[in-house]
Design a protein around this motif. Sequence first.
Motif, short mmCIF file in Angstrom:
data_model
loop_
_atom_site.label_atom_id
_atom_site.label_comp_id
_atom_site.label_asym_id
_atom_site.label_seq_id
_atom_site.Cartn_x
_atom_site.Cartn_y
_atom_site.Cartn_z
N MET A 1 -1.57 -53.38 -43.52
CA MET A 1 -2.80 -53.91 -44.11
C MET A 1 -2.56 -54.26 -45.57
SD MET A 1 -6.50 -52.04 -44.68
CE MET A 1 -5.90 -51.09 -46.08
N SER A 2 -2.99 -55.46 -45.95
CA SER A 2 -2.84 -55.88 -47.33
C SER A 2 -3.89 -55.21 -48.20
CB SER A 2 -2.97 -57.41 -47.42
OG SER A 2 -2.98 -57.81 -48.77
N LYS A 3 -3.54 -55.01 -49.47
CA LYS A 3 -4.49 -54.42 -50.40
C LYS A 3 -5.53 -55.43 -50.84
CE LYS A 3 -1.24 -51.01 -52.29
NZ LYS A 3 -0.59 -50.50 -53.51
N LEU A 4 -5.29 -56.72 -50.59
CA LEU A 4 -6.18 -57.78 -51.04
C LEU A 4 -6.49 -58.75 -49.91
CD1 LEU A 4 -4.39 -58.66 -54.41
CD2 LEU A 4 -6.58 -57.46 -54.20
N ALA A 5 -7.67 -59.38 -50.00
CA ALA A 5 -7.98 -60.47 -49.08
C ALA A 5 -7.06 -61.65 -49.39
CB ALA A 5 -9.44 -60.88 -49.25
N ALA A 6 -6.88 -62.53 -48.43
CA ALA A 6 -5.93 -63.64 -48.56
C ALA A 6 -6.20 -64.48 -49.80
CB ALA A 6 -5.98 -64.52 -47.30
N GLU A 7 -7.48 -64.75 -50.09
CA GLU A 7 -7.80 -65.62 -51.23
C GLU A 7 -7.56 -64.94 -52.58
OE1 GLU A 7 -11.73 -63.78 -49.79
OE2 GLU A 7 -9.88 -64.61 -48.93
N ASP A 8 -7.43 -63.63 -52.58
CA ASP A 8 -7.22 -62.90 -53.84
C ASP A 8 -5.76 -62.55 -54.10
OD1 ASP A 8 -9.93 -62.82 -54.63
OD2 ASP A 8 -10.30 -61.16 -53.24
N LYS A 9 -4.88 -62.88 -53.16
CA LYS A 9 -3.47 -62.55 -53.35
C LYS A 9 -2.87 -63.40 -54.45
CE LYS A 9 -2.59 -60.95 -48.63
NZ LYS A 9 -1.87 -61.20 -47.37
N PHE A 10 -1.98 -62.81 -55.22
CA PHE A 10 -1.37 -63.51 -56.36
C PHE A 10 0.11 -63.15 -56.43
CE2 PHE A 10 -2.85 -59.39 -57.73
CZ PHE A 10 -1.85 -58.91 -58.57
N LEU A 11 0.86 -63.93 -57.20
CA LEU A 11 2.27 -63.64 -57.41
C LEU A 11 2.37 -62.48 -58.38
CD1 LEU A 11 5.29 -64.28 -57.14
CD2 LEU A 11 5.02 -65.96 -58.99
N ASP A 12 2.77 -61.33 -57.86
CA ASP A 12 2.86 -60.11 -58.67
C ASP A 12 4.31 -59.96 -59.16
OD1 ASP A 12 2.87 -57.59 -59.77
OD2 ASP A 12 1.64 -56.69 -58.19
N LEU A 13 4.53 -60.24 -60.43
CA LEU A 13 5.88 -60.20 -60.99
C LEU A 13 6.46 -58.79 -61.03
CD1 LEU A 13 5.37 -62.72 -63.94
CD2 LEU A 13 6.30 -63.19 -61.66
N SER A 14 5.60 -57.81 -60.94
CA SER A 14 6.06 -56.42 -61.00
C SER A 14 6.40 -55.87 -59.60
CB SER A 14 5.00 -55.52 -61.64
OG SER A 14 3.90 -55.34 -60.77
N ASP A 15 6.11 -56.66 -58.58
CA ASP A 15 6.24 -56.17 -57.21
C ASP A 15 7.48 -56.71 -56.50
OD1 ASP A 15 5.18 -54.48 -55.25
OD2 ASP A 15 4.19 -56.13 -54.21
N TYR A 16 8.53 -56.98 -57.26
CA TYR A 16 9.75 -57.54 -56.69
C TYR A 16 10.43 -56.57 -55.71
CZ TYR A 16 11.55 -54.61 -60.41
OH TYR A 16 11.80 -53.53 -61.24
N GLY A 17 10.09 -55.29 -55.80
CA GLY A 17 10.69 -54.30 -54.91
C GLY A 17 10.03 -54.23 -53.54
N ARG A 18 8.96 -55.01 -53.33
CA ARG A 18 8.22 -54.94 -52.07
C ARG A 18 9.06 -55.26 -50.84
NH1 ARG A 18 4.12 -51.99 -51.31
NH2 ARG A 18 3.59 -52.59 -53.45
N PRO A 19 9.89 -56.33 -50.85
CA PRO A 19 10.71 -56.60 -49.65
C PRO A 19 11.60 -55.42 -49.27
CG PRO A 19 10.68 -58.53 -51.07
CD PRO A 19 10.03 -57.41 -51.84
#
Length: 256
Positions: A1-19
């Motif tokens: 489950m995503s923390k955000l709705a699709a329209e609120d998703k953004f490029l999170d520069l701090s989240d490079y470790g997610r993959p």
Amino acid sequence: MSKLAAEDKFLDLSDYGRPFGRFLANLLKNTRFTPIHVTILFGISGLIAIYCILTNHFLLAGFFIVLKSGIDAADGELARLKNTPSYVGRYLDSVFDIILNFLFFITICYVSKTSIWLSLLAFIGIQLQGTLYNYYYVILRNKSVGGDTTSKIFEYKSPRALPGESQKSVDILFLIYTIVYGVFDKIIHLLDNEAYKVKTFPNWFMTLLSIYGLGFQLLIIAVMLPMGWIEYIAPFFIVYTLLILILILIRKTIMK
């Protein structure tokens, strides 16, 4: 489950470790490893990075700092895969983060010519930066349709324990969490106490704000160490903190 709705998703520069976090979580989803175990693992990675700084192995330190960010993303991913949300895990994650941040700057102070006062100011600065990012991000998550609401904008009392965790553990970790983060939360709330009234934040603004996310902050340290710029890390983060006022001004001017 995503923390955000699709329209609120953004490029999170701090989240490079997610993959990497997703990859690790998928490896562990059918094992006995729990999200708490993964949280402890990222703490160990951070401690190894500190040891590498102490022994002047700065390239290795940078590697383990970046690895820590990747593992940090895995505990939440594993909790979602196993459907085991946890307040214990959430608070423990945050407490580990602030302890490691403090140790990073104290260690940098010890092995360089940086004064203790500059190091403490840099630590305070990095915490204020992260608090601003988390403040706006949690507001967005709580307002996002279908978004994650485990984190609250204002936390005044310990939440009720979720299935599988003890209320006593939640209460103790919540108390520690409020002690170590409380002052930073109050400062940011004071600087922008009406941000929660905003309907949403534009994606571009959240991407800009993500330079204050912990992952991006640690990436800066991981790059500066092997570049031989250890003496400039604390001064950089002190100056970097001044952007808080600019970001809040942008929020108040454009997002009302």
